[in-house]
Scaffold this motif. Structure first.
Motif, PDB file in Angstrom:
ATOM      1  N   ALA A  28       0.836  -1.206   0.000  1.00 33.49           N
ATOM      2  CA  ALA A  28       0.000   0.000   0.000  1.00 33.49           C
ATOM      3  C   ALA A  28       0.864   1.247   0.000  1.00 33.49           C
ATOM      4  O   ALA A  28       0.572   2.229  -0.699  1.00 33.49           O
ATOM      5  N   ALA A  29       1.943   1.215   0.771  1.00 35.49           N
ATOM      6  CA  ALA A  29       2.841   2.369   0.846  1.00 35.49           C
ATOM      7  C   ALA A  29       3.456   2.651  -0.521  1.00 35.49           C
ATOM      8  O   ALA A  29       3.555   3.810  -0.946  1.00 35.49           O
ATOM      9  N   ILE A  30       3.841   1.601  -1.226  1.00 35.25           N
ATOM     10  CA  ILE A  30       4.433   1.788  -2.556  1.00 35.25           C
ATOM     11  C   ILE A  30       3.388   2.310  -3.530  1.00 35.25           C
ATOM     12  O   ILE A  30       3.692   3.122  -4.408  1.00 35.25           O
ATOM     13  N   ARG A  31       2.144   1.874  -3.347  1.00 36.66           N
ATOM     14  CA  ARG A  31       1.072   2.408  -4.177  1.00 36.66           C
ATOM     15  C   ARG A  31       0.961   3.931  -3.982  1.00 36.66           C
ATOM     16  O   ARG A  31       0.855   4.687  -4.951  1.00 36.66           O
ATOM     17  N   VAL A  32       0.991   4.360  -2.738  1.00 33.18           N
ATOM     18  CA  VAL A  32       0.910   5.801  -2.459  1.00 33.18           C
ATOM     19  C   VAL A  32       2.130   6.509  -3.024  1.00 33.18           C
ATOM     20  O   VAL A  32       2.029   7.585  -3.629  1.00 33.18           O
ATOM     21  N   GLU A  49      -5.252   4.153   2.901  1.00 31.96           N
ATOM     22  CA  GLU A  49      -5.240   3.289   1.718  1.00 31.96           C
ATOM     23  C   GLU A  49      -5.742   1.891   2.065  1.00 31.96           C
ATOM     24  O   GLU A  49      -6.301   1.203   1.212  1.00 31.96           O
ATOM     25  N   LEU A  50      -5.530   1.474   3.316  1.00 32.79           N
ATOM     26  CA  LEU A  50      -5.949   0.142   3.749  1.00 32.79           C
ATOM     27  C   LEU A  50      -7.275   0.186   4.497  1.00 32.79           C
ATOM     28  O   LEU A  50      -7.708  -0.819   5.074  1.00 32.79           O
ATOM     29  N   GLY A  51      -7.890   1.339   4.555  1.00 35.72           N
ATOM     30  CA  GLY A  51      -9.179   1.463   5.213  1.00 35.72           C
ATOM     31  C   GLY A  51      -9.122   1.320   6.712  1.00 35.72           C
ATOM     32  O   GLY A  51     -10.030   0.782   7.334  1.00 35.72           O
ATOM     33  N   THR A  52      -8.065   1.808   7.329  1.00 37.09           N
ATOM     34  CA  THR A  52      -7.956   1.703   8.778  1.00 37.09           C
ATOM     35  C   THR A  52      -7.262   2.954   9.323  1.00 37.09           C
ATOM     36  O   THR A  52      -7.083   3.927   8.595  1.00 37.09           O
ATOM     37  N   LEU A  57      -1.075   0.108  12.067  1.00 40.40           N
ATOM     38  CA  LEU A  57       0.128  -0.275  11.336  1.00 40.40           C
ATOM     39  C   LEU A  57       1.257  -0.690  12.269  1.00 40.40           C
ATOM     40  O   LEU A  57       2.123  -1.482  11.888  1.00 40.40           O
ATOM     41  N   TYR A  58       1.231  -0.152  13.481  1.00 46.96           N
ATOM     42  CA  TYR A  58       2.377  -0.347  14.376  1.00 46.96           C
ATOM     43  C   TYR A  58       2.481  -1.765  14.915  1.00 46.96           C
ATOM     44  O   TYR A  58       3.449  -2.100  15.592  1.00 46.96           O
ATOM     45  N   ALA A  59       1.497  -2.594  14.649  1.00 48.12           N
ATOM     46  CA  ALA A  59       1.615  -3.998  15.029  1.00 48.12           C
ATOM     47  C   ALA A  59       2.514  -4.748  14.057  1.00 48.12           C
ATOM     48  O   ALA A  59       3.046  -5.806  14.389  1.00 48.12           O
ATOM     49  N   HIS A  60       2.722  -4.195  12.867  1.00 44.11           N
ATOM     50  CA  HIS A  60       3.490  -4.900  11.835  1.00 44.11           C
ATOM     51  C   HIS A  60       4.756  -4.166  11.420  1.00 44.11           C
ATOM     52  O   HIS A  60       5.596  -4.734  10.726  1.00 44.11           O
TER      53      HIS A  60
END
Lengths: 234, 234
Positions: A28-32, A49-52, A57-60
């Motif tokens: 998603a980051a690369i898409r942006v 972009e991920l609907g959240t 994100l900080y869990a991953h």
DNA sequence: GTCGAGCAACGAACACTGTTCGTTCCACGA
DNA sequence: TCGTGGAACGAACAGTGTTCGTTGCTCGAC
């Protein structure tokens, strides 16, 4: 394992609830990045972009810097196959050239991502594989280790600097290449208007100095580096 | 013009009211840079250093990017005298070396300011003077313009990249060099622990690859660039 | 000597940023 | 069946760069 369809009831509570993952976040980051440039890649924008929300994100991903490095490594991954096949090239200069070209092409495909490559060392796995390929080729040619280390440093820096120069206008927030072209034209005019008695060489060389970004110039610089290195063959 | 002392009355309203100026702002910014690193140089922090608010700076500086470039040009100014005297050096390689060394020394005196030099082109006046000195030396040696343009590019990039590598740990927010040393040690251990069947050259060359930052290495790299350029003498 | 114009200084606010805390909720193993 | 670990998330915090509107000063013209 047959996939059980989502139960029609209870679907109003949460929209889809598809699990997040590091790969999905990086993608998603690369898409942006590709759509809006590196500066637009914020935690909030990627989360959107991920609907959240950004906290999810900080869990991953540890933090934004780590996300940037993961993005870079993902893009470098596009070149690993090329780089590792170049090891078997009979001509070592041709092999090194192929790795450099592949890196340049990959970085150019992703706006101003090269900025990430300028800060920090390439310790991620795909970068290490590319470095290993460089080392194999140059050592295989019989160059002394000291020279090999220097050459790899120089080649990587040369590639990212070349891409960075070409992607310069993304950093300024410009959209079109016309704006960039106008900027460079204006800059050239500024240099031409310098007082010739104090800047004789700069004024005389304006066109030569500003002729960056082309493929020919990149190849020519590559030749100069490799020719310089070749002097140290035993 | 005798200076009239501030009247004892009415001094409670405003503390001193000394006028701001671009030079004062840049000087304050460099003070913050030297004390706390580039990331600490925010408009608010610089304004605080001057005992005012961030909005007051915008009368003298267009934006933060311009402030950064003014800081860089101010630091480059420390090397102009050196660079312009190097033009009269009889040995052209020695002349180029002197400019490069002066630039490296100046950048190293100011933490991670080199990061600013990596983004953007050197169009500020002091940078132009240094570039002019480079051009005078290399053209004076009889090198063709195409080579001269490439060499100046490469030399400037080499200097800032060398400084950047040495100042890497500032960007991470580390305070002491011990932390940086520990980090590099850890990184070297990581490389040594790679699977030797997949990364034979990387593992074998760890010590050579990680031996950056020293003066000798800088000088050696400089020699390699200049020797490479010298091949194009007529 | 007085007035007016222009401009520097500034307080407050806007729209963001990265990151953390505390809670909710779910899936999986005992 | 229950309990638990961990992911998802809403809200908030402490910052950021920048802009707006107002104040207050200084200098030049009348």
């Amino acid at each position: 394992m047959t996939e059980i369809p989502a139960p029609p009831w209870r679907t109003d509570k949460r929209p889809v609830r598809q699990p997040l993952s590091q790969d999905a976040i990086v993608a998603a980051a690369i898409r942006v990045l590709d759509a809006e440039g590196l500066d637009a890649v914020s935690m909030r924008r990627v989360a959107q972009e991920l609907g959240t929300g950004p906290a999810s994100l900080y869990a991953h991903v540890a933090n934004k810097d780590e996300l940037y490095e993961l993005m870079l490594d993902s893009v470098v991954g596009e070149t690993v196959a090329d780089a590792e096949s170049a090891v078997h090239e009979p001509d070592w200069q041709q092999g090194a050239r192929r790795i450099a070209r592949a890196g340049r092409d990959a970085l150019r495909r992703h706006r101003d991502l090269a900025r990430v490559a300028m800060t920090g060392f390439p310790f991620a796995t795909n970068s290490l594989r590319v470095t290993e390929a460089y080392l194999a080729i140059l050592r295989g040619a019989g160059l002394p280790d000291q020279i090999v280390a220097w050459a790899v440093d120089r080649l990587a820096l040369y590639v990212t600097a070349d891409v960075l120069e070409g992607a310069y206008y993304y950093a300024k927030g410009w959209k079109t290449e016309e704006q960039a072209h106008a900027y460079f034209e204006q800059a050239a005019d500024y240099l031409r208007a310098l007082p010739p008695e104090r800047f004789p060489n700069t004024v005389a060389m304006v066109d030569t100095l500003m002729s960056g970004g082309s493929d020919e110039r990149f190849e020519h610089g590559l030749d100069m580096i490799l020719d310089g290195v070749a002097r140290y063959l035993p």
